[in-house]
Design a protein around this motif. Structure first.
Motif, short mmCIF file in Angstrom:
data_model
loop_
_atom_site.label_atom_id
_atom_site.label_comp_id
_atom_site.label_asym_id
_atom_site.label_seq_id
_atom_site.Cartn_x
_atom_site.Cartn_y
_atom_site.Cartn_z
N PHE A 118 0.82 -1.21 0.00
CA PHE A 118 0.00 0.00 0.00
C PHE A 118 0.86 1.26 0.00
O PHE A 118 0.65 2.16 -0.82
N ALA A 119 1.79 1.36 0.93
CA ALA A 119 2.65 2.55 1.00
C ALA A 119 3.49 2.67 -0.27
O ALA A 119 3.68 3.77 -0.81
N TRP A 120 3.98 1.55 -0.77
CA TRP A 120 4.77 1.56 -1.99
C TRP A 120 3.93 2.09 -3.16
O TRP A 120 4.40 2.91 -3.95
N LEU A 121 2.68 1.62 -3.28
CA LEU A 121 1.81 2.10 -4.36
C LEU A 121 1.51 3.58 -4.23
O LEU A 121 1.47 4.30 -5.22
N CYS A 122 1.32 4.05 -3.01
CA CYS A 122 1.06 5.47 -2.81
C CYS A 122 2.26 6.30 -3.25
O CYS A 122 2.12 7.26 -4.02
N GLU A 123 3.45 5.91 -2.80
CA GLU A 123 4.67 6.68 -3.09
C GLU A 123 5.13 6.51 -4.54
O GLU A 123 5.59 7.47 -5.16
N ALA A 126 0.86 6.44 -7.20
CA ALA A 126 -0.14 7.51 -7.07
C ALA A 126 0.50 8.90 -7.09
O ALA A 126 0.10 9.75 -7.90
N LEU A 127 1.44 9.16 -6.20
CA LEU A 127 1.99 10.52 -6.11
C LEU A 127 2.66 10.98 -7.41
O LEU A 127 2.42 12.10 -7.86
N ALA A 132 2.45 14.62 -11.88
CA ALA A 132 2.68 14.85 -13.30
C ALA A 132 1.50 15.53 -13.96
O ALA A 132 1.64 16.14 -15.03
N ASN A 133 0.33 15.46 -13.34
CA ASN A 133 -0.86 16.05 -13.91
C ASN A 133 -1.39 17.23 -13.10
O ASN A 133 -2.52 17.66 -13.29
N GLY A 134 -0.56 17.75 -12.20
CA GLY A 134 -0.93 18.96 -11.49
C GLY A 134 -1.94 18.78 -10.37
O GLY A 134 -2.52 19.75 -9.92
N TRP A 135 -2.13 17.56 -9.92
CA TRP A 135 -3.07 17.32 -8.81
C TRP A 135 -2.27 17.26 -7.51
O TRP A 135 -1.25 16.58 -7.43
N SER A 136 -2.76 17.96 -6.51
CA SER A 136 -2.13 17.96 -5.19
C SER A 136 -3.16 17.56 -4.16
O SER A 136 -3.71 18.41 -3.45
N GLY A 170 4.91 15.83 0.21
CA GLY A 170 5.19 14.89 -0.87
C GLY A 170 5.38 13.45 -0.42
O GLY A 170 5.85 12.63 -1.18
N ALA A 171 4.99 13.16 0.83
CA ALA A 171 5.12 11.79 1.35
C ALA A 171 3.76 11.26 1.77
O ALA A 171 2.85 12.03 2.13
N CYS A 172 3.61 9.96 1.72
CA CYS A 172 2.38 9.29 2.12
C CYS A 172 2.50 8.89 3.59
O CYS A 172 3.39 8.11 3.95
N ILE A 173 1.61 9.41 4.43
CA ILE A 173 1.59 9.11 5.85
C ILE A 173 0.37 8.22 6.11
O ILE A 173 -0.77 8.67 5.90
N ALA A 174 0.59 7.00 6.58
CA ALA A 174 -0.51 6.06 6.82
C ALA A 174 -1.49 6.63 7.83
O ALA A 174 -1.09 7.24 8.81
N GLN A 175 -2.77 6.42 7.55
CA GLN A 175 -3.85 6.91 8.41
C GLN A 175 -4.60 5.74 9.02
O GLN A 175 -4.67 4.66 8.43
N ALA A 176 -5.17 5.97 10.19
CA ALA A 176 -6.05 4.96 10.79
C ALA A 176 -7.29 4.92 9.92
O ALA A 176 -7.99 5.90 9.75
N PHE A 177 -7.54 3.78 9.30
CA PHE A 177 -8.60 3.68 8.30
C PHE A 177 -9.66 2.75 8.78
O PHE A 177 -9.48 1.69 9.23
#
Length: 177
Positions: A118-123, A126-127, A132-136, A170-177
């Motif tokens: 999951f974290a690997w896919l986010c970093e 996804a990011l 690359a498409n201007g989404w933040s 610019g980093a993915c921080i895991a959230q309690a989901f």
């Protein structure tokens, strides 16, 4: 804008543009750190107020009582799904990346086996695609399932695992989901 089968061609074209791929969206295979292969089949962008939840390491007992009040994210109505606005980048909101992993939930593909993915896919997926498409976005959700499931639909036969991330610096921080 609602998500329906009739929206799929437009969304697929946008997804191909986001990922910078020229071929069909179905061809977007990703080799995961767990050794499994995943196929990206959908990206849903929601422009809405952020729904920040405590980081995964937060002790719920340490939160102030008002943080657990009736206005919890699960009690809110679903956000509107929106396509990127022409002429400008989207700031804030939520980006959902939805992937199929064949055999998910089976031997060698239990949650514990794919959790690091999951974290690997986010970093790694996804990011960079969003940037690359201007989404933040302020949040990213990575969804893995053993089959395609229409967004917002339920499928009791499907195995689905989700992880949410807050985007900070610019980093993915895991959230309690």
């Amino acid at each position: 804008m609602t998500t329906s089968r009739s929206d799929w061609p437009a969304r697929a074209g946008w997804l191909a543009a986001v990922l910078g791929i020229a071929g069909p969206v179905a061809a977007q295979e990703v080799q995961l750190p767990s050794g499994h292969s995943a196929r990206l089949y959908d990206v849903v962008l929601e422009t809405a107020e952020p729904v920040m939840v405590p980081d995964a390491g937060t002790d719920p007992e340490a939160l102030p009582e008002e943080a657990l009040a009736e206005d919890e994210p699960l009690n809110r109505p679903p956000a509107q799904v929106a396509a990127p606005a022409a002429g400008g980048p989207a700031q804030g909101g939520l980006a959902r990346f939805r992937l199929v992993v064949d055999g998910l939930g089976g031997a060698g593909a239990a949650y514990e086996d794919v959790a690091p993915d999951f974290a690997w896919l986010c970093e790694s997926l996804a990011l960079p695609a969003l940037d690359a498409n201007g989404w933040s976005p302020t949040e990213v959700v990575i969804a893995l399932s053993d089959r395609e499931v229409a967004f917002g639909a339920t499928d009791p036969q499907a195995v689905q695992f989700f992880e949410g991330f807050r985007i900070d610096g610019g980093a993915c921080i895991a959230q309690a989901f």
